[in-house]
Write a protein that holds these residues in place. Sequence first.
Motif, PDB file in Angstrom:
ATOM      1  N   UNK A 203       0.811  -1.163  -0.002  1.00  0.00           N
ATOM      2  CA  UNK A 203       0.000   0.020   0.029  1.00  0.00           C
ATOM      3  C   UNK A 203       1.050   1.268   0.022  1.00  0.00           C
ATOM      4  N   UNK A 204       0.560   2.195  -1.089  1.00  0.00           N
ATOM      5  CA  UNK A 204       1.269   3.246  -1.042  1.00  0.00           C
ATOM      6  C   UNK A 204       1.109   4.295   0.033  1.00  0.00           C
ATOM      7  N   UNK A 205       1.874   5.026   0.410  1.00  0.00           N
ATOM      8  CA  UNK A 205       3.299   5.118  -0.133  1.00  0.00           C
ATOM      9  C   UNK A 205       4.399   4.427   0.913  1.00  0.00           C
ATOM     10  N   UNK A 206       5.208   4.152   0.208  1.00  0.00           N
ATOM     11  CA  UNK A 206       6.401   3.536   0.847  1.00  0.00           C
ATOM     12  C   UNK A 206       7.612   4.171   0.820  1.00  0.00           C
ATOM     13  N   UNK A 207       8.243   4.653   2.147  1.00  0.00           N
ATOM     14  CA  UNK A 207       9.571   5.495   2.071  1.00  0.00           C
ATOM     15  C   UNK A 207      10.526   4.626   1.784  1.00  0.00           C
ATOM     16  N   UNK A 208      11.198   4.279   0.422  1.00  0.00           N
ATOM     17  CA  UNK A 208      12.183   3.303   0.303  1.00  0.00           C
ATOM     18  C   UNK A 208      13.485   3.657   0.817  1.00  0.00           C
ATOM     19  N   UNK A 209      13.734   4.878   0.865  1.00  0.00           N
ATOM     20  CA  UNK A 209      15.015   5.201   1.374  1.00  0.00           C
ATOM     21  C   UNK A 209      15.388   4.983   2.869  1.00  0.00           C
ATOM     22  N   UNK A 210      14.163   5.192   3.611  1.00  0.00           N
ATOM     23  CA  UNK A 210      14.245   4.984   5.052  1.00  0.00           C
ATOM     24  C   UNK A 210      14.229   3.565   5.412  1.00  0.00           C
ATOM     25  N   UNK A 276      10.319  -5.866   5.050  1.00  0.00           N
ATOM     26  CA  UNK A 276       9.778  -4.621   4.437  1.00  0.00           C
ATOM     27  C   UNK A 276       8.617  -4.007   4.956  1.00  0.00           C
ATOM     28  N   UNK A 277       7.983  -4.970   5.892  1.00  0.00           N
ATOM     29  CA  UNK A 277       6.529  -4.238   6.422  1.00  0.00           C
ATOM     30  C   UNK A 277       5.703  -3.891   5.412  1.00  0.00           C
ATOM     31  N   UNK A 278       5.357  -4.799   4.339  1.00  0.00           N
ATOM     32  CA  UNK A 278       4.681  -4.499   3.208  1.00  0.00           C
ATOM     33  C   UNK A 278       3.242  -4.432   3.254  1.00  0.00           C
ATOM     34  N   UNK A 279       2.843  -5.160   4.593  1.00  0.00           N
ATOM     35  CA  UNK A 279       1.380  -5.304   4.697  1.00  0.00           C
ATOM     36  C   UNK A 279       0.826  -4.069   5.509  1.00  0.00           C
ATOM     37  N   UNK A 280       1.611  -3.134   5.927  1.00  0.00           N
ATOM     38  CA  UNK A 280       0.981  -2.301   6.807  1.00  0.00           C
ATOM     39  C   UNK A 280       0.198  -1.060   5.926  1.00  0.00           C
ATOM     40  N   UNK A 281      -0.546  -0.426   6.908  1.00  0.00           N
ATOM     41  CA  UNK A 281      -1.474   0.601   6.276  1.00  0.00           C
ATOM     42  C   UNK A 281      -0.943   1.991   6.393  1.00  0.00           C
ATOM     43  N   UNK A 282      -0.087   2.649   5.746  1.00  0.00           N
ATOM     44  CA  UNK A 282       0.625   3.744   6.133  1.00  0.00           C
ATOM     45  C   UNK A 282      -0.318   4.966   6.290  1.00  0.00           C
ATOM     46  N   UNK A 306       8.188   2.673   7.205  1.00  0.00           N
ATOM     47  CA  UNK A 306       7.849   1.472   7.969  1.00  0.00           C
ATOM     48  C   UNK A 306       8.774   1.153   8.846  1.00  0.00           C
ATOM     49  N   UNK A 307       8.585  -0.085   9.643  1.00  0.00           N
ATOM     50  CA  UNK A 307       9.138  -0.607  10.597  1.00  0.00           C
ATOM     51  C   UNK A 307       9.954  -1.480  10.070  1.00  0.00           C
ATOM     52  N   UNK A 308      11.542  -1.612   9.789  1.00  0.00           N
ATOM     53  CA  UNK A 308      12.326  -2.639   9.144  1.00  0.00           C
ATOM     54  C   UNK A 308      11.972  -3.910  10.089  1.00  0.00           C
ATOM     55  N   UNK A 309      11.569  -5.127   9.676  1.00  0.00           N
ATOM     56  CA  UNK A 309      11.250  -6.356  10.583  1.00  0.00           C
ATOM     57  C   UNK A 309      12.684  -7.288  10.341  1.00  0.00           C
ATOM     58  N   UNK A 310      12.195  -8.530  10.270  1.00  0.00           N
ATOM     59  CA  UNK A 310      13.227  -9.549  10.311  1.00  0.00           C
ATOM     60  C   UNK A 310      12.662 -10.683   9.652  1.00  0.00           C
ATOM     61  N   UNK A 311      13.627 -11.470   8.921  1.00  0.00           N
ATOM     62  CA  UNK A 311      13.007 -12.522   8.256  1.00  0.00           C
ATOM     63  C   UNK A 311      13.736 -13.992   9.419  1.00  0.00           C
ATOM     64  N   UNK A 312      14.207 -13.706  10.245  1.00  0.00           N
ATOM     65  CA  UNK A 312      14.814 -14.657  11.517  1.00  0.00           C
ATOM     66  C   UNK A 312      14.864 -14.024  12.805  1.00  0.00           C
ATOM     67  N   UNK A 486       8.695   5.322  16.805  1.00  0.00           N
ATOM     68  CA  UNK A 486      10.014   5.299  17.328  1.00  0.00           C
ATOM     69  C   UNK A 486      11.145   5.351  16.122  1.00  0.00           C
ATOM     70  N   UNK A 487      10.595   4.877  15.107  1.00  0.00           N
ATOM     71  CA  UNK A 487      11.569   4.875  13.841  1.00  0.00           C
ATOM     72  C   UNK A 487      11.911   6.246  13.117  1.00  0.00           C
ATOM     73  N   UNK A 488      10.814   7.063  13.498  1.00  0.00           N
ATOM     74  CA  UNK A 488      10.523   8.249  12.965  1.00  0.00           C
ATOM     75  C   UNK A 488      11.629   9.451  13.986  1.00  0.00           C
ATOM     76  N   UNK A 489      11.585   9.013  15.302  1.00  0.00           N
ATOM     77  CA  UNK A 489      12.594   9.621  16.175  1.00  0.00           C
ATOM     78  C   UNK A 489      13.879   9.316  15.857  1.00  0.00           C
TER      79      UNK A 489
END
Length: 493
Positions: A203-210, A276-282, A306-312, A486-489
């Motif tokens: 779901x757009x937008x996605x801040x890729x750089x962050x 990549x937290x792709x299922x979030x609702x921005x 988004x909140x960068x998450x984990x595969x493991x 928290x990510x934004x801070x």
Amino acid sequence: MELDFERCYRAVDSRDQRFDGCFYTAVRTTGIYCRPSCPAVTPKRQNVTFYPSAAAAQRGGFRACRRCRPDAAPGSPEWDVRADTVGRAMRLIGDGIVDREGVAGLATRLGYTERHLNRMLTTELGAGPLALARAQRAQTARILVETTDLGLAEIAFAAGFGSVRQFNDTMLEVYAQAPGKLRETRPAVRGEAGVINLRLAYRAPLHVAALLEFLGARTLPGVDELDGETYRRGMVLPHGSARVELRPRERWVFATLWLSDVRDLAPAVARCRRLLDLDADPDAVDGTLGADPGLAAVVRKEPGVRVPRAVDGFEMAVRAVVGQQVSVSGARTTLGRLIRGVRGDLGGGSSGSSGPSGPAPAPASNHQLTGFPSAESIAELPDSAFGMPAARRATIRALATAVADHRIDLEPTADRTETTARLLELPGIGPWTAGYVAMRAIGDPDVFLATDLAARRGAAALDLPDSAKALAAHAERWRPWRSYALVRLWRSA
């Protein structure tokens, strides 16, 4: 799950992409179900039924639209937010548990009988665990049919079907085409054999750089790497190892997967989406955070963080322990030494190393990305391989042993409260570490680390309260999205 007809119909009439994956539109006159943003002519009200899941629409006798491909929509953001049984069940099904362990295995993990679990899921989603898993199998099979040269019988079993006949019947029912016909209409398959290329919707937008800045600053040799706007990493999956290459673009993240066993396609996709937290609702997140005058400017400037998450989950927990009270670069150095110790690159336990001291060059190193070491392998390391104070070494050993013995579950399917409590029982793990793991490994969207130094610096930069107590009190207005705040801070620090 109750769906408001008027709200859903307005979303369909405006082709609102924000609702893709949140519900599905079934048209009784055509027998087709679509995502809300489908570009087709808006159906008449009297011909429409809304379903909370693709599985429910399929169970109602509808087939997937060939134009908008509703089965490939982003997942509902509700499953990331919810920590209850239904939310955990959906995350487990998405990770392929039903295919590997059956409904009985799913019920056992959740602590319910199969009958009660089926009743809960059917009440909320219009379909039970078997139907939900079947819908996922169909999506996995379609990807394999369209992106690989595997034989159709191989695809049937790789996707989790019990027989070729079941595979053929399901594909015909869901897509109104036999698998062979789907293959005839696919685009030409290019590239090396065994490679799967697909697009991950969000779901757009996605801040890729962050996202890429955060992940790139924490890459580890032999685990992951960032090359421009392409992120690569290795993964350990239920049936074998895998490598993935992710390239975020407008509307899609393009993914290339190298799987040692194609049965791991569904869990690989689930983990990439999670990372990549792709299922979030921005819109929901930014709407809440942007209502605070202290965050309004940064939300307007950088929508879709988004909140960068984990595969493991274990990897993330080890990163959290090592990162206590040290810089990001210092943590990378220590973790790199730990990884080399597991792989035997610390000759005789000396301080020298024959392995790489930093991220390997791309793209040739893609073949060297094997993922993070297992809990068992780290628990068995000699003291000389850790390169850290004794207390921290003891914490990592205790953590690795607890995970290896299945006393602690660090995956997004875990019970968040129980996992946090068990982490806090380990020596050397306090609220900051447990909270960081809950946010990035377990996927809790409402974690706030008020004592975090970078968060307090970011708060001060935004003229927000910067003492731990005052900041924690102020953060209450950011619920249930405090992890995103928290990510934004951190970005403002």
